[in-house]
Design a protein around this motif. Sequence first.
Motif, PDB file in Angstrom:
ATOM      1  N   GLU A   1       0.864  -1.186   0.000  1.00  9.65           N
ATOM      2  CA  GLU A   1       0.000   0.000   0.000  1.00  9.65           C
ATOM      3  C   GLU A   1       0.894   1.227   0.000  1.00  9.65           C
ATOM      4  O   GLU A   1       1.828   1.320   0.794  1.00  9.65           O
ATOM      5  CB  GLU A   1      -0.906  -0.013   1.241  1.00  9.65           C
ATOM      6  CG  GLU A   1      -1.683   1.270   1.507  1.00  9.65           C
ATOM      7  CD  GLU A   1      -2.584   1.689   0.348  1.00  9.65           C
ATOM      8  OE1 GLU A   1      -3.471   0.914  -0.024  1.00  9.65           O
ATOM      9  OE2 GLU A   1      -2.375   2.799  -0.184  1.00  9.65           O
TER      10      GLU A   1
ATOM     11  N   THR B   1      -9.543   3.910   0.158  1.00  6.67           N
ATOM     12  CA  THR B   1     -10.443   5.066   0.095  1.00  6.67           C
ATOM     13  C   THR B   1     -11.525   4.929   1.159  1.00  6.67           C
ATOM     14  O   THR B   1     -11.842   5.885   1.873  1.00  6.67           O
ATOM     15  CB  THR B   1     -11.120   5.105  -1.304  1.00  6.67           C
ATOM     16  OG1 THR B   1     -10.106   5.133  -2.296  1.00  6.67           O
ATOM     17  CG2 THR B   1     -12.017   6.318  -1.446  1.00  6.67           C
TER      18      THR B   1
ATOM     19  N   LYS C   1     -19.706   8.701   6.756  1.00  8.81           N
ATOM     20  CA  LYS C   1     -20.844   8.278   7.596  1.00  8.81           C
ATOM     21  C   LYS C   1     -20.741   8.861   8.998  1.00  8.81           C
ATOM     22  O   LYS C   1     -21.758   9.144   9.636  1.00  8.81           O
ATOM     23  CB  LYS C   1     -20.942   6.762   7.646  1.00  8.81           C
ATOM     24  CG  LYS C   1     -21.876   6.188   6.618  1.00  8.81           C
ATOM     25  CD  LYS C   1     -21.363   6.110   5.217  1.00  8.81           C
ATOM     26  CE  LYS C   1     -21.782   7.069   4.198  1.00  8.81           C
ATOM     27  NZ  LYS C   1     -21.120   6.905   2.897  1.00  8.81           N
TER      28      LYS C   1
ATOM     29  N   GLY D   1       3.359  -0.622  -5.604  1.00 11.91           N
ATOM     30  CA  GLY D   1       3.594  -1.863  -6.332  1.00 11.91           C
ATOM     31  C   GLY D   1       3.557  -1.643  -7.839  1.00 11.91           C
ATOM     32  O   GLY D   1       2.689  -0.926  -8.336  1.00 11.91           O
TER      33      GLY D   1
HETATM   34  P1  FAD Z   1      -9.627   1.607  -2.635  1.00 14.74           P
HETATM   35  O1  FAD Z   1     -10.407   1.666  -1.393  1.00 14.74           O
HETATM   36  O2  FAD Z   1      -9.530   2.842  -3.455  1.00 14.74           O
HETATM   37  O3  FAD Z   1      -8.166   1.134  -2.221  1.00 14.74           O
HETATM   38  C1  FAD Z   1      -7.136   1.011  -3.143  1.00 14.74           C
HETATM   39  C2  FAD Z   1      -5.824   1.257  -2.415  1.00 14.74           C
HETATM   40  O4  FAD Z   1      -4.762   0.913  -3.301  1.00 14.74           O
HETATM   41  C3  FAD Z   1      -5.612   2.707  -2.039  1.00 14.74           C
HETATM   42  O5  FAD Z   1      -5.353   2.789  -0.658  1.00 14.74           O
HETATM   43  C4  FAD Z   1      -4.393   3.140  -2.874  1.00 14.74           C
HETATM   44  O6  FAD Z   1      -3.536   3.996  -2.162  1.00 14.74           O
HETATM   45  C5  FAD Z   1      -3.698   1.821  -3.112  1.00 14.74           C
HETATM   46  N1  FAD Z   1      -2.872   1.796  -4.327  1.00 14.74           N
HETATM   47  C6  FAD Z   1      -3.210   2.247  -5.566  1.00 14.74           C
HETATM   48  N2  FAD Z   1      -2.217   1.966  -6.450  1.00 14.74           N
HETATM   49  C7  FAD Z   1      -1.254   1.328  -5.749  1.00 14.74           C
HETATM   50  C8  FAD Z   1      -0.010   0.771  -6.093  1.00 14.74           C
HETATM   51  N3  FAD Z   1       0.431   0.754  -7.359  1.00 14.74           N
HETATM   52  N4  FAD Z   1       0.756   0.214  -5.104  1.00 14.74           N
HETATM   53  C9  FAD Z   1       0.315   0.187  -3.819  1.00 14.74           C
HETATM   54  N5  FAD Z   1      -0.879   0.676  -3.440  1.00 14.74           N
HETATM   55  C10 FAD Z   1      -1.658   1.226  -4.393  1.00 14.74           C
HETATM   56  N6  FAD Z   1     -18.731   2.652  -0.921  1.00 14.74           N
HETATM   57  C11 FAD Z   1     -19.668   1.989  -0.213  1.00 14.74           C
HETATM   58  O7  FAD Z   1     -19.879   0.797  -0.453  1.00 14.74           O
HETATM   59  N7  FAD Z   1     -20.386   2.612   0.770  1.00 14.74           N
HETATM   60  C12 FAD Z   1     -20.192   3.909   1.084  1.00 14.74           C
HETATM   61  O8  FAD Z   1     -20.848   4.442   1.979  1.00 14.74           O
HETATM   62  C13 FAD Z   1     -19.218   4.631   0.355  1.00 14.74           C
HETATM   63  N8  FAD Z   1     -18.977   5.929   0.636  1.00 14.74           N
HETATM   64  C14 FAD Z   1     -17.997   6.585  -0.042  1.00 14.74           C
HETATM   65  C15 FAD Z   1     -17.774   7.922   0.253  1.00 14.74           C
HETATM   66  C16 FAD Z   1     -16.809   8.631  -0.422  1.00 14.74           C
HETATM   67  C17 FAD Z   1     -16.573  10.078  -0.065  1.00 14.74           C
HETATM   68  C18 FAD Z   1     -16.020   7.977  -1.414  1.00 14.74           C
HETATM   69  C19 FAD Z   1     -14.935   8.713  -2.132  1.00 14.74           C
HETATM   70  C20 FAD Z   1     -16.239   6.648  -1.721  1.00 14.74           C
HETATM   71  C21 FAD Z   1     -17.229   5.941  -1.044  1.00 14.74           C
HETATM   72  N9  FAD Z   1     -17.506   4.615  -1.344  1.00 14.74           N
HETATM   73  C22 FAD Z   1     -18.488   3.950  -0.654  1.00 14.74           C
HETATM   74  C23 FAD Z   1     -16.757   3.870  -2.378  1.00 14.74           C
HETATM   75  C24 FAD Z   1     -15.668   2.998  -1.727  1.00 14.74           C
HETATM   76  O9  FAD Z   1     -14.809   3.807  -0.959  1.00 14.74           O
HETATM   77  C25 FAD Z   1     -14.883   2.257  -2.799  1.00 14.74           C
HETATM   78  O10 FAD Z   1     -15.769   1.561  -3.650  1.00 14.74           O
HETATM   79  C26 FAD Z   1     -13.919   1.263  -2.173  1.00 14.74           C
HETATM   80  O11 FAD Z   1     -13.018   1.909  -1.319  1.00 14.74           O
HETATM   81  C27 FAD Z   1     -13.167   0.508  -3.261  1.00 14.74           C
HETATM   82  O12 FAD Z   1     -12.288  -0.391  -2.668  1.00 14.74           O
HETATM   83  P2  FAD Z   1     -10.972  -0.859  -3.420  1.00 14.74           P
HETATM   84  O13 FAD Z   1     -10.279  -1.779  -2.469  1.00 14.74           O
HETATM   85  O14 FAD Z   1     -11.297  -1.330  -4.762  1.00 14.74           O
HETATM   86  O15 FAD Z   1     -10.111   0.472  -3.617  1.00 14.74           O
END
Ligand code: FAD
Length: 474
Positions: A34, A50, A60, A124
């Motif tokens: 990460e 995120t 929330k 990564g």
């Molecule tokens: P992410 O949570 O985006 O995590 C990806 C991680 O990978 C990040 O920490 C990033 O830093 C890391 N990363 C990226 N590239 C690299 C790399 N090359 N090497 C190492 N690390 C890397 N969804 C809901 O279901 N309910 C909600 O109430 C909700 N509220 C939200 C409110 C807001 C304000 C926002 C912006 C989003 C909300 N979402 C909600 C959406 C939700 O946050 C995302 O759908 C979810 O976080 C996606 O998960 P993920 O693991 O795919 O990616």
Amino acid sequence: MSKAFDILVIGGGPGGYVAAIRAAQLGFTVACCESNPYADPRGKPRLGGTCLNVGCIPSKALLHTSHLFSEAARNFSGQGIEISALTINVAKMLARKNAIVDRLTDGISMLFKKNKVAFLPGHGAFIGKAANGWKLTVGKDEVEAKQVIIATGSKARHLPNVPVDNKIVCDNIGALDIDTVPKRLLIIGAGAIGLEMGSVWSRLGAEVTILEAMPDFLAVADIDVAKEALKIFTKQGLAIHTGVTIGEVKVGKKNVTVSYADRNGKAVRVEADRLIVSIGRIPNTEGLNADAVGLQVNDRGQIEVDAHCKTNLAGVWAIGDIARGPMLAHKAMEEGAQVAELIAGQAGHVNLDAIPSVIYTNPEIAWVGRTEQQLKAEGTDYKAGRIPFLANGRALGMDAPEGFVKILADAKTDRILGVHIIGAGASELISEATVAMEFAGASEDLARICHAHPTLSETLHEAALACDKRALHF
Ligand code: FAD
Ligand code: NAI
């Protein structure tokens, strides 16, 4: 000497951390890298992505505080609770929100330790094939893994030529850290973030204007829900303008002016103290070195995957916001578990047709399955049962009579095709509908199940009865 693992997960958000924990439970050696330091006071990358850091959880927390404030300001006196002076301490509200984030992100680190997942702070990127899998860099280190799960998530889409400073012009990161109640808040994009953050600051006293490009409000939701929501939010004080075209955005030291054409093409200028840009999110493929290894990325920036989250490269998977489907944390988590189980030779599965959506406004909006407009467009013969919360004793006792439950079922087979709720507790009620749909339930199944009285869930029960035109309390 490079470190070697069975599985390397890139990204520690809800998709990545769940994939890592589930894979470790299944006996693999797992690392998760990460790279984003978000706001960690220790300057270290924080797990949780995120969702935990700048998304679901902090939003929330703010929605809860602002809801209590708004209830106290507007609705307590109707119940005989008199308050003479009410003020909001924004610093304390933010500190509470940050404490929740700290606790949960630390919790993921503890879960990694408990499950023996190696946490590798750092970015990564692919180098190329290894003898037995893939060779990557994590920060300055080299890592080899037999399987790679890409869970790099998404970031806010910005307006072209409008830099986000997260002070005057905010994306989701700055929007969650606004340190005083703005007098006038402008939001571009009336989607999930716009409505949730607009609600927070409007409840605390800001004049909130939301500008939306689409002609219809909340077009992703069922048309009846969207209409009801627009009526309620407008009454709450949100000024929502749809069908606009954003023009020039001028950012000053203490304010911002946005010019736009309204739905009739008339030029309008609006000034505000803060601007939140919430116009969707773009997948994070930057710096992955995808091209070098031939990883297929589509024209929306998503990594191409099949129904099992397999990419075009052997042993490389992609889950969550980086892949097709709704950008939701619970979808990412389910895919994380799915892929870990598939790698272990088990039958991991996610049904993208039964992913619930929730918008945490007041009243809440939640749905699962098809909308009425989708069924019409597809030519599906359906029946509908719709019951207002006004007819529910618990809702009246809670001073929450707004909204309704609507169930759409196949006219011939009675199978539930979609459930749409606007009302108190919708975020919890939708789970019952999701379970029913995952079990291929009919509206009659819900109608024949005993629901506790008095509960909001009785409205779901009544809506199921209404599908067969035999509601008992409406
Ligand atoms: P992410 O949570 O985006 O995590 C990806 C991680 O990978 C990040 O920490 C990033 O830093 C890391 N990363 C990226 N590239 C690299 C790399 N090359 N090497 C190492 N690390 C890397 N969804 C809901 O279901 N309910 C909600 O109430 C909700 N509220 C939200 C409110 C807001 C304000 C926002 C912006 C989003 C909300 N979402 C909600 C959406 C939700 O946050 C995302 O759908 C979810 O976080 C996606 O998960 P993920 O693991 O795919 O990616
Ligand atoms: P969104 O896709 O929900 O809404 C963006 C809105 O901006 C759309 O209505 C779109 O038509 C509009 N738009 C796009 N370009 C525009 C422009 N140039 N001018 C005016 N309007 C424009 O995206 P949002 O709100 O940024 O949230 C991102 C994602 O995060 C969501 O899609 C959702 O997946 C997730 N999220 C989920 C939440 C939840 O589950 N409760 C809460 C917040 C975010």
